[in-house]
Design a protein around this motif. Structure first.
Motif, PDB file in Angstrom:
ATOM      1  N   SER A   1       0.852  -7.702 -18.725  1.00  0.00           N
ATOM      2  CA  SER A   1       1.485  -8.051 -17.473  1.00  0.00           C
ATOM      3  C   SER A   1       1.513  -6.873 -16.482  1.00  0.00           C
ATOM      4  O   SER A   1       1.036  -6.987 -15.347  1.00  0.00           O
ATOM      5  CB  SER A   1       2.902  -8.542 -17.786  1.00  0.00           C
TER       6      SER A   1
ATOM      7  N   ALA B   1      -0.730  -6.470 -13.023  1.00  0.00           N
ATOM      8  CA  ALA B   1      -0.003  -6.337 -11.758  1.00  0.00           C
ATOM      9  C   ALA B   1      -0.494  -5.095 -11.004  1.00  0.00           C
ATOM     10  O   ALA B   1      -0.756  -5.136  -9.802  1.00  0.00           O
ATOM     11  CB  ALA B   1       1.496  -6.244 -12.012  1.00  0.00           C
TER      12      ALA B   1
ATOM     13  N   ALA C   1       3.716 -12.969 -17.185  1.00  0.00           N
ATOM     14  CA  ALA C   1       5.127 -12.707 -16.869  1.00  0.00           C
ATOM     15  C   ALA C   1       6.028 -13.627 -17.702  1.00  0.00           C
ATOM     16  O   ALA C   1       7.062 -13.191 -18.228  1.00  0.00           O
ATOM     17  CB  ALA C   1       5.385 -12.905 -15.386  1.00  0.00           C
TER      18      ALA C   1
ATOM     19  N   GLY D   1      11.705  -9.053 -12.087  1.00  0.00           N
ATOM     20  CA  GLY D   1      10.443  -8.803 -12.777  1.00  0.00           C
ATOM     21  C   GLY D   1       9.910 -10.002 -13.536  1.00  0.00           C
ATOM     22  O   GLY D   1       8.796  -9.961 -14.066  1.00  0.00           O
TER      23      GLY D   1
ATOM     24  N   ILE E   1       6.738  -7.474 -10.322  1.00  0.00           N
ATOM     25  CA  ILE E   1       6.543  -7.312 -11.763  1.00  0.00           C
ATOM     26  C   ILE E   1       6.551  -5.836 -12.143  1.00  0.00           C
ATOM     27  O   ILE E   1       7.086  -5.436 -13.185  1.00  0.00           O
ATOM     28  CB  ILE E   1       5.250  -8.021 -12.207  1.00  0.00           C
TER      29      ILE E   1
END
Ligand code: SF4
Ligand code: SF4
Lengths: 403, 252
Positions: free
Chosen positions: A206, A210, A243, A289, A316
């Motif tokens: 993740s 990002a 996420a 987040g 995130i």
């Protein structure tokens, strides 16, 4: 479909400006390290209770993101998704840059950074740290080779694929190693959990993606190159899934801990006590987040704009910092339970919630690591043929309509 | 590159001696610091003196330890040259007194807490360089010359027994070399033990008349400590972790 053309980036004034800013941060970090070295860690906020502080949050974030940044390349080479291929070089470069930034912070925070050579030559193989030294060095080598076979002429796709697979396996091992740094600390209620390793792997997916989206989304317009909205949308959807997965693993981690009576006090401290860690958890990690970006990316996935995907990536990343801060600092803030049925007091903070306030030097060191990663990535795209000229949707996948 | 140190107990001293041999530079530095007596800085010589047949340990009788007595802490601080300097968060503490109050019964107690010289020490397991090591006689030490100051051992120790040296140190004792940026903890007064003596804390505890601390060889069935352990109930702290501490407590 046009052949993908990779070109070095010509340094525009905007790029020069970024380079100067990054260099200033790196310089400030250098000064902070000299200052800490001279006076000792007394000038930092770290102490005998919170032994790992903000530098470790930055370092571990960067290291975790490094292996995640390699995702795009892995998806292209290992899983054969050709639409990701034009971004594979950049993904490899970024992962090397992030790892270098993270390791620099980690190493420069040592009590004796001058003894780095000892760490490189004297190994205790029962230490997961020692294994990590090998995993980190190996990562540079494997990803370096991966970049090379992608960029060299006349290398068969088979070779690229096997080197890519090696890099993919290596990055899984690396993140397992990083997670195990905490998972194997049996004495601390906040850490002792096998779920740490898979949690770190999914976190790396993740945070790394990002970061990748954020840099891709900013460098492309800055260098006057085009990136297609469908491509960004697709990356965004993947990021949304990651996420949600992080949220899922986080829930499992805390639920299993709540179930074990011996860890219930710690869970109460993190989840409900109202301390800074509770806020970081619910607001930083879960809301900013997790829930918000996941909703942004997945609810109307067809209609997300480039801007939204980039904003979600930023959220995130912020949530990721909160997450690691909670794991690393929160885990130490909660007192060790040496005498479970007793209230304890001592001159050494036994039984107390430990406080931690990072000083400017720790911030400088941590930010310096991020700046170093940006600088390395920047130098890479200026010096090497890393970035494709065009990432329009049609260029990547001829069945897409052109814009 | 030299072969890595296996953490195998029997190989450890030989490995250290070999390492010591190649580190003549460091050896010279330490000899100038204090001729002949700087043991813990290395581990090399300190290990060479260890007797593999022994396991040094302590038995602490919590009933005999008084809340307002701090003699063991003072004695250790004087013996080993560390002191509390008004920064409780960063000052070193090789040994500390902990006051306890039972949550249900309200029973109060007080006891000294220091490195427990674990048989399976987590600090040694996690140390990346092998600076944190256990001698064959069970004493756990930090080799100050290869400690890189990563503090992983402090994260791993279940008893918060270690301190990080946060600032430059002055007035070092020759028997306990210390260094900014490295980690330290109770050495069980290895310099005294190797000469047949007793740790400073134990000595001072007897001197007060409390006599709450007993030192000896856990492996020798005839020793006073082994006899006491055999005949009365005792426990190691956090026995659930199975690190098997060399420091035992009774009447807790
Ligand atoms: S008490 Fe802590 S420092 Fe001492 S041997 Fe055990 S783990 Fe290591
Ligand atoms: S601080 Fe020193 S003794 Fe402790 S784990 Fe790191 S290198 Fe080993």
């Amino acid at each position: 479909m046009d052949r993908t053309v990779y070109r070095e980036v010509k340094p525009t004034p905007a790029i020069w400006l970024m380079a100067v800013i990054a260099a200033a941060f790196v310089g400030a970090a250098g000064l902070a390290v000299l200052y800490i070295e001279h006076h000792g860690h007394i000038v930092t906020g770290m102490n005998n209770q919170i032994v790992w502080g903000l530098p470790h949050v930055f370092a571990i974030f960067l290291i975790v993101a490094a292996s995640g940044a390699l995702n795009v390349a892995s998806i292209a080479s290992v899983f054969g998704k050709i639409e990701n291929k034009p971004m594979a070089r950049y993904s490899g470069l970024l992962s090397i840059a992030l790892l270098a930034g993270g390791l620099a912070v980690l190493v420069l925070d040592l009590g004796r950074p001058d003894r780095l050579i000892v760490a490189m030559t004297t190994y205790n193989f029962t230490s997961i740290f020692a294994w990590n030294v090998i995993l980190y060095n190996g990562f540079f080598a494997v990803v370096g080779a991966y970049l090379f076979v992608q960029m060299a002429r006349n290398i068969s796709p088979k070779v690229v694929r096997s080197v890519g697979t090696a890099a993919f396996v290596w990055r899984l091992a690396l993140t397992t190693g990083t997670g195990s740094i905490f998972g194997w600390l049996v004495a601390r209620p906040g850490y002792d959990a096998a779920i740490m390793a898979p949690l770190f792997i999914i976190m790396s997916f993740s945070f790394g993606l990002a970061f990748f989206i954020l840099v891709l989304g900013t460098t492309f317009p800055m260098t006057g190159r085009y990136i297609g909205p469908n491509l960004v949308k697709r990356l965004g959807r993947l990021l949304g899934v990651f996420a949600v997965a992080v949220l899922y693993f986080t829930a499992i981690r805390h639920l299993t801990n709540l179930y074990a009576a011996e860890h219930a006090d710690f869970e109460y401290f993190i989840l409900f006590s109202g301390s800074i860690y509770t806020k970081l958890f619910w607001i930083g990690q879960v809301l900013i987040g997790g829930v918000i970006p996941a909703a942004m990316l997945l609810r109307h996935a067809e209609n997300t704009t480039k801007g939204q995907v980039i904003l979600a990536s930023v959220l995130i990343i912020i949530g990721g910092f909160a997450h690691l801060y909670g794991i690393i600092i929160g885990g130490q803030a909660f007192p060790l339970e040496i005498f479970p049925m007793y209230e304890v007091t001592s001159t050494f903070a036994d039984g107390q919630i430990n406080g931690y306030t990072p000083t400017i030097y720790e911030w400088a060191l941590g930010m310096g690591g991020v700046a170093l990663a940006v600088m390395i990535a920047g130098m890479g795209v200026v010096a090497l043929r890393i970035l494709p000229m065009n990432l329009s949707d049609r260029n990547i996948d001829p069945t897409e309509p052109d814009f | 590159m030299k072969l890595p140190a296996l953490n195998n107990k029997s190989e450890r001293p030989a490995e250290l001696n070999r390492r010591e041999f190649f580190k003549s530079g460091a050896a010279v530095a330490s000899v100038t610091l204090a001729p002949g007596v700087t043991l813990m800085a290395f581990g090399g010589e300190a290990s060479a003196n260890a007797d593999p047949g022994k396991r040094w340990g302590m038995l602490i009788d919590v009933n005999k330890c008084s809340t307002d007595c701090n003699a063991c802490v003072t004695a250790c601080s004087e013996e080993n040259g560390w002191k509390l300097d008004g920064n409780p968060e960063t000052d070193p503490q090789w040994i500390r007194k902990i006051d306890l109050k039972h949550k249900e019964t309200g029973r109060e107690a007080s006891l000294p807490m220091m490195c427990q010289h674990c048989e399976e020490p987590p600090c040694v397991d996690v140390c990346p360089t092998g600076a944190s090591f256990k001698r064959v006689d069970g004493i756990v030490l930090v080799d100050k010359h290869i400690c890189i100051g990563c503090r992983y051992c402090m994260m791993a120790c279940p008893f918060k027994a270690r301190s990080f040296v946060h600032e430059a140190v002055e007035d070092q004792k020759s028997n306990a070399p210390r260094g900014k940026g490295t980690v330290e903890s109770c050495t069980l007064c290895v310099h005294r033990v190797d000469k047949g003596g007793t740790p400073a804390c134990v000595e001072s505890c007897s001197a007060t008349g409390n006599g709450a601390m007993m030192f000896g060889d856990l492996n020798d069935p005839n020793s006073e400590i082994a006899q006491a352990l055999k005949n009365y109930p005792s426990m190691g702290l956090r026995d659930d972790l199975r690190v098997n501490p060399g420091i035992r407590y009774t009447n807790l």
